[in-house]
Enzyme design. Structure first.
Site, short mmCIF file in Angstrom:
data_model
loop_
_atom_site.label_atom_id
_atom_site.label_comp_id
_atom_site.label_asym_id
_atom_site.label_seq_id
_atom_site.Cartn_x
_atom_site.Cartn_y
_atom_site.Cartn_z
N CYS A 97 -29.94 0.23 8.82
CA CYS A 97 -30.43 -0.57 7.69
C CYS A 97 -29.91 -2.00 7.79
O CYS A 97 -28.72 -2.22 7.97
CB CYS A 97 -29.99 0.08 6.38
N CYS A 100 -27.19 -2.73 5.25
CA CYS A 100 -25.88 -2.20 5.62
C CYS A 100 -25.24 -3.04 6.71
O CYS A 100 -24.02 -3.25 6.72
CB CYS A 100 -26.01 -0.75 6.09
#
Length: 241
Positions: A97, A100
């Site tokens: 992600c 992230c």
């Protein structure tokens, strides 16, 4: 009597056949649907339906089993990570992600100061698929471990499903990370929310616990550093004794 009844039915039929009446009815239905959609959007952007978090205890964290990502994995208790010098630990929602990865890079920017304090930086992931962890490590400057039972995402595991894609805060986070040059993929589980912990040495306890409330809700790095400065390494404690 029958005449008036038929006359009434004729009036109703005439009304139904009137195009303006049909248009008004459709407009009313459309307005009602728009109102319902607006209300749903409003509620989705409040915290009413967000998963409630339950704070972790030191006893809970200490007993978590982690696994190294070496060719010959070793299983160990999580308390090894902070026992001597404390630790900053990121529970990664999904390594691929881009949100992230953005948070990982921001935490990694603290590493020189954490090194001065003698406080290590770690991350845990909930799965190891393809090259996702390897591709994550250019963004994260600490060691990464596997939490197969997803315990760092508890004690009460929280999820954000597709509601996240109608939250204005999430879209703001998307644009922020994209404008920062971060990119990613959709490999792996990404609905279980992550967080960041700063844990003191020995039995000092949890000094900071940040729980991601929505996609891209990253921890404040200033707060992380402030908490890390409160860590009292076990070596210093034993020397004073």
């Amino acid at each position: 009597m029958w005449g008036s009844l038929f006359a009434g039915e004729a009036e109703v039929w005439t009304l139904w056949m009137d195009p303006s009446f049909f248009t008004m009815g459709m407009w009313s239905i459309g307005a009602g649907a728009l109102g319902a959609a607006a209300l749903a959007l409003l509620l989705a952007n409040t915290d009413i339906f967000l998963s409630k978090s339950q704070k972790a205890t030191l006893d809970y964290l200490e007993d978590i089993e982690l696994k190294t990502l070496d060719t010959k994995p070793r299983i160990f208790k999580a308390k090894e990570l902070w026992e001597k010098n404390g630790a900053v630990i990121m529970a990664v929602r999904r390594p691929g992600c881009f949100l992230c990865r953005e948070e990982a890079a921001e935490l990694s920017s603290l590493k020189p100061k954490l090194d001065e304090l003698g406080v290590p930086l770690y991350a845990v992931v909930k799965e190891k698929i393809k090259t996702e962890v390897k591709d994550f490590q250019p963004y994260f400057k600490g060691e990464v471990f596997l939490d197969e039972k997803k315990m760092f995402y508890g004690p009460q595991r929280r999820k954000m499903m597709f509601m996240g894609f109608v939250r204005l805060g999430v879209w703001s986070n998307f644009f922020r990370a994209r404008s920062g040059g971060f990119s990613g993929n959709l490999e792996g589980e990404g609905f279980i929310l992550g967080g960041v912990f700063v844990v003191g040495a020995g039995k000092q306890g949890i000094l900071l616990e940040h729980r991601e409330k929505e996609f891209g809700d990253k921890v404040n790095p200033v707060s992380v550093l402030e908490a890390a400065r409160k860590i009292k390494p076990q070596t210093l404690v034993s020397e004073k004794k």
